[in-house]
Design a protein around this motif. Structure first.
Motif, short mmCIF file in Angstrom:
data_model
loop_
_atom_site.label_atom_id
_atom_site.label_comp_id
_atom_site.label_asym_id
_atom_site.label_seq_id
_atom_site.Cartn_x
_atom_site.Cartn_y
_atom_site.Cartn_z
N PHE A 78 -8.31 27.01 -22.85
CA PHE A 78 -9.23 27.92 -22.18
C PHE A 78 -8.64 29.33 -22.17
N VAL A 79 -9.36 30.27 -22.74
CA VAL A 79 -8.96 31.68 -22.72
C VAL A 79 -9.79 32.35 -21.63
N HIS A 80 -9.21 32.54 -20.46
CA HIS A 80 -9.93 33.09 -19.32
C HIS A 80 -10.20 34.58 -19.50
N PRO A 81 -11.25 35.09 -18.87
CA PRO A 81 -11.49 36.54 -18.93
C PRO A 81 -10.39 37.32 -18.23
N ARG A 82 -10.18 38.53 -18.67
CA ARG A 82 -9.17 39.39 -18.02
C ARG A 82 -9.70 39.84 -16.67
N THR A 83 -8.84 39.80 -15.66
CA THR A 83 -9.23 40.22 -14.32
C THR A 83 -8.21 41.22 -13.79
N VAL A 84 -8.63 41.97 -12.77
CA VAL A 84 -7.73 42.90 -12.08
C VAL A 84 -7.76 42.57 -10.59
N ARG A 85 -6.65 42.84 -9.92
CA ARG A 85 -6.57 42.61 -8.48
C ARG A 85 -7.24 43.77 -7.75
N LEU A 86 -7.93 43.43 -6.67
CA LEU A 86 -8.69 44.42 -5.91
C LEU A 86 -8.17 44.51 -4.48
N ASP A 87 -6.87 44.40 -4.30
CA ASP A 87 -6.31 44.39 -2.95
C ASP A 87 -6.67 45.65 -2.16
N GLU A 88 -6.54 46.80 -2.80
CA GLU A 88 -6.81 48.04 -2.09
C GLU A 88 -8.29 48.25 -1.86
N ALA A 89 -9.11 47.77 -2.78
CA ALA A 89 -10.54 47.99 -2.66
C ALA A 89 -11.23 46.93 -1.83
N ALA A 90 -10.54 45.79 -1.60
CA ALA A 90 -11.22 44.68 -0.94
C ALA A 90 -11.72 45.06 0.44
N SER A 91 -10.94 45.85 1.19
CA SER A 91 -11.36 46.22 2.54
C SER A 91 -12.56 47.15 2.51
N GLY A 92 -12.85 47.71 1.35
CA GLY A 92 -13.97 48.63 1.27
C GLY A 92 -15.30 47.94 1.18
N PHE A 93 -15.38 46.82 0.45
CA PHE A 93 -16.69 46.20 0.27
C PHE A 93 -16.79 44.82 0.91
N LEU A 94 -15.66 44.25 1.36
CA LEU A 94 -15.71 42.98 2.06
C LEU A 94 -15.33 43.20 3.52
N ARG A 95 -16.04 42.53 4.40
CA ARG A 95 -15.73 42.64 5.83
C ARG A 95 -14.35 42.01 6.11
N ASP A 96 -13.76 42.36 7.24
CA ASP A 96 -12.47 41.79 7.57
C ASP A 96 -12.63 40.30 7.87
N LEU A 97 -11.51 39.63 8.10
CA LEU A 97 -11.54 38.17 8.23
C LEU A 97 -12.40 37.71 9.39
N GLU A 98 -12.47 38.51 10.46
CA GLU A 98 -13.25 38.08 11.61
C GLU A 98 -14.74 38.28 11.39
N GLY A 99 -15.13 39.06 10.43
CA GLY A 99 -16.54 39.26 10.16
C GLY A 99 -17.15 40.31 11.06
N THR A 100 -18.48 40.38 11.07
CA THR A 100 -19.22 41.36 11.84
C THR A 100 -19.60 40.77 13.19
N PRO A 101 -19.16 41.36 14.30
CA PRO A 101 -19.50 40.80 15.61
C PRO A 101 -21.00 40.83 15.83
N SER A 102 -21.48 39.82 16.60
CA SER A 102 -22.89 39.77 16.96
C SER A 102 -23.00 39.84 18.47
N SER A 103 -24.25 39.83 18.98
CA SER A 103 -24.46 39.91 20.42
C SER A 103 -24.46 38.54 21.07
N ASP A 104 -24.27 37.46 20.29
CA ASP A 104 -24.27 36.11 20.83
C ASP A 104 -22.89 35.77 21.36
N LEU A 105 -22.87 35.18 22.59
CA LEU A 105 -21.61 34.78 23.19
C LEU A 105 -21.35 33.31 22.91
#
Length: 442
Positions: free
Chosen positions: A216-243
């Motif tokens: 298997f010759v996999h596609p070339r990929t790049v790491r997005l460590d610095e950009a990840a926080s820009g388009f993905l929410r943090d680990l806790e996610g988006t808070p809601s109004s539900d308790l």
């Protein structure tokens, strides 16, 4: 209790049983032939024996002669037949001249080698541009000497050849090889065959020793460590109004109620107030990223542009997988597995451009169906995907989802625009993907 009565000997059932028993005795008698045996000895049996004879005896011999050899053999036979019939010396000389090379070629393919061949790939999965290294070991397990021969190793559509020297008893010969991996693909390495042929290629005898293996010759990929926080929410996610009484984000303290988990009791506050106090949490929405790869061939200007799109989609999916966020990657016709990182990359290796004409809005509809609670949808598209098609696909997404389209245009500069509620970034190479996604997060 009444005694069981036997059936009369003259009943219909008894007569049928007697007839069947008599028939069985005749079939089992010495010299008798059953229906199955008769079928084997009749015309079908003769045909089966002829087919078995062809496969086991004749075909291996006939298969040794190459197409050129068959042409020479046919010409020689015709010259012999006509020359001997009409007493034409010239044709007899031509026939002899054609027969001699056939006899010499037969000497080249005579004999049988008993090799023990091992095909070993260093790894079965590499990335585009990384050479895959392997080895072929040819050993002589017999107590006699084996004459030199040629070994052929099939690699995809190509064939590599190398010579095996004269091997004494229990000796071995090793050859190392490297497989170039210029493009994403599943390459079949093998089988390994030993070949004997003559200089004129009139006859060729080959024996397969090692079966094929997949690379298997996999596609070339790049790491997005610095950009990840820009388009993905943090680990806790988006808070809601539900308790909630059990989650990640702490909200406040409240009085203990029957049924509350004792693990959430705040003992310091309980000691100070004199009554049980428990932690109150705020429900959160974990990041669920959808990576939708447009693999419609009509949306790409070239094969290189399509490969750029596959690498971009695989890079985003790989980063999401590493951060252990919920992930749903798919194309127009397939869904990539996410049980393991290897499986996901294998599935991206198998992605092919579709020649069918399919409405592009189905990509957005598929994202909505597969992940209705997604927090971000990343659509990777080609240069020929129109703004109208992107807007149509975005309208199929759930309300409130973060929608981003990555347009892959070979050689283009990084740009950012918007179509309705969707951010659109253009990249010209895989190395600019991180910078483009970082811009989206601002």
């Amino acid at each position: 209790m009444s005694a069981q009565r036997a059936l009369p000997a003259d009943t219909v059932d008894a007569k049928a049983a007697k007839a069947q028993a008599k028939k069985n005795r005749r079939a089992a008698a010495p010299g008798s032939t059953t229906g199955e045996e008769a079928a084997r000895t009749g015309l079908p049996g003769l045909r089966d024996r002829a087919v078995a004879l062809w496969r086991r005896r004749l075909h291996p011999v006939v298969d040794v002669i190459s197409p050129i050899g068959w042409a020479v053999l046919g010409a020689a036979a015709a010259c012999w037949a006509i020359g001997l019939t009409l007493h034409l010396t010239e044709l007899n000389v031509i026939a002899l001249a054609l027969t001699v090379p056939l006899l010499i070629a037969g000497l080249f393919v005579l004999g049988r080698a008993s090799y023990k061949v091992t095909l070993d790939l260093q790894t079965h999965r590499v990335v585009v541009g990384t050479r895959a290294v392997g080895r072929v070991e040819v050993a002589n397990p017999t107590p006699r000497v084996i004459l030199p021969s040629r070994i052929e190793l099939a690699v995809g559509a190509a064939t590599a050849q190398f010579m095996v020297p004269r091997l004494s008893a229990e000796a071995a010969h090793e050859e190392l090889f490297a497989v170039p991996t210029r493009r994403r693909a599943v390459l079949v390495v093998g089988p390994v065959r030993s070949v004997r042929d003559d200089p004129l290629s009139l006859m060729r005898r080959q024996v397969t020793w090692a079966r094929e293996q997949e690379l298997f010759v996999h596609p070339r990929t790049v790491r997005l460590d610095e950009a990840a926080s820009g388009f993905l929410r943090d680990l806790e996610g988006t808070p809601s109004s539900d308790l909630s009484s059990s989650d990640i984000a702490f909200h406040a303290l409240r009085d203990y109620a029957p049924g509350d988990d004792r693990r959430h009791v705040h003992w310091r506050t309980t000691a100070r107030t004199g009554k049980l106090m428990v932690r109150q949490f705020e429900e959160t929405r974990r990041s669920h990223v959808v990576v939708a790869l447009d693999n419609l061939a009509e949306h790409y200007a070239s094969d290189d542009e399509f490969e750029l799109a596959v690498s971009a989609a695989a890079s985003i999916a790989a980063q999401t997988f590493r951060e252990e966020k919920e992930l749903t990657p798919f194309t127009v016709d397939e869904r990539q597995g996410t049980s393991t990182f290897r499986q996901m990359m294998d599935d991206y290796t198998l992605v092919e451009p579709l020649k069918e004409r399919i409405s592009f809005h189905e990509l957005g509809q598929k994202a909505s169906d597969l992940a209705p609670n997604a927090s971000a949808v990343m659509m990777v598209v080609g240069s020929h995907t129109t703004a109208r098609e992107l807007n149509s696909a975005a309208n199929q997404l759930p309300i409130g989802v973060m929608a981003v389209a990555i347009r892959c245009v070979e050689g283009a500069e990084v740009t950012r625009s918007a179509i309705g509620g969707m951010d659109v970034v253009t990249i010209g190479s895989l190395d600019t993907l991180a910078r483009a996604l970082r811009a989206v997060g601002r």
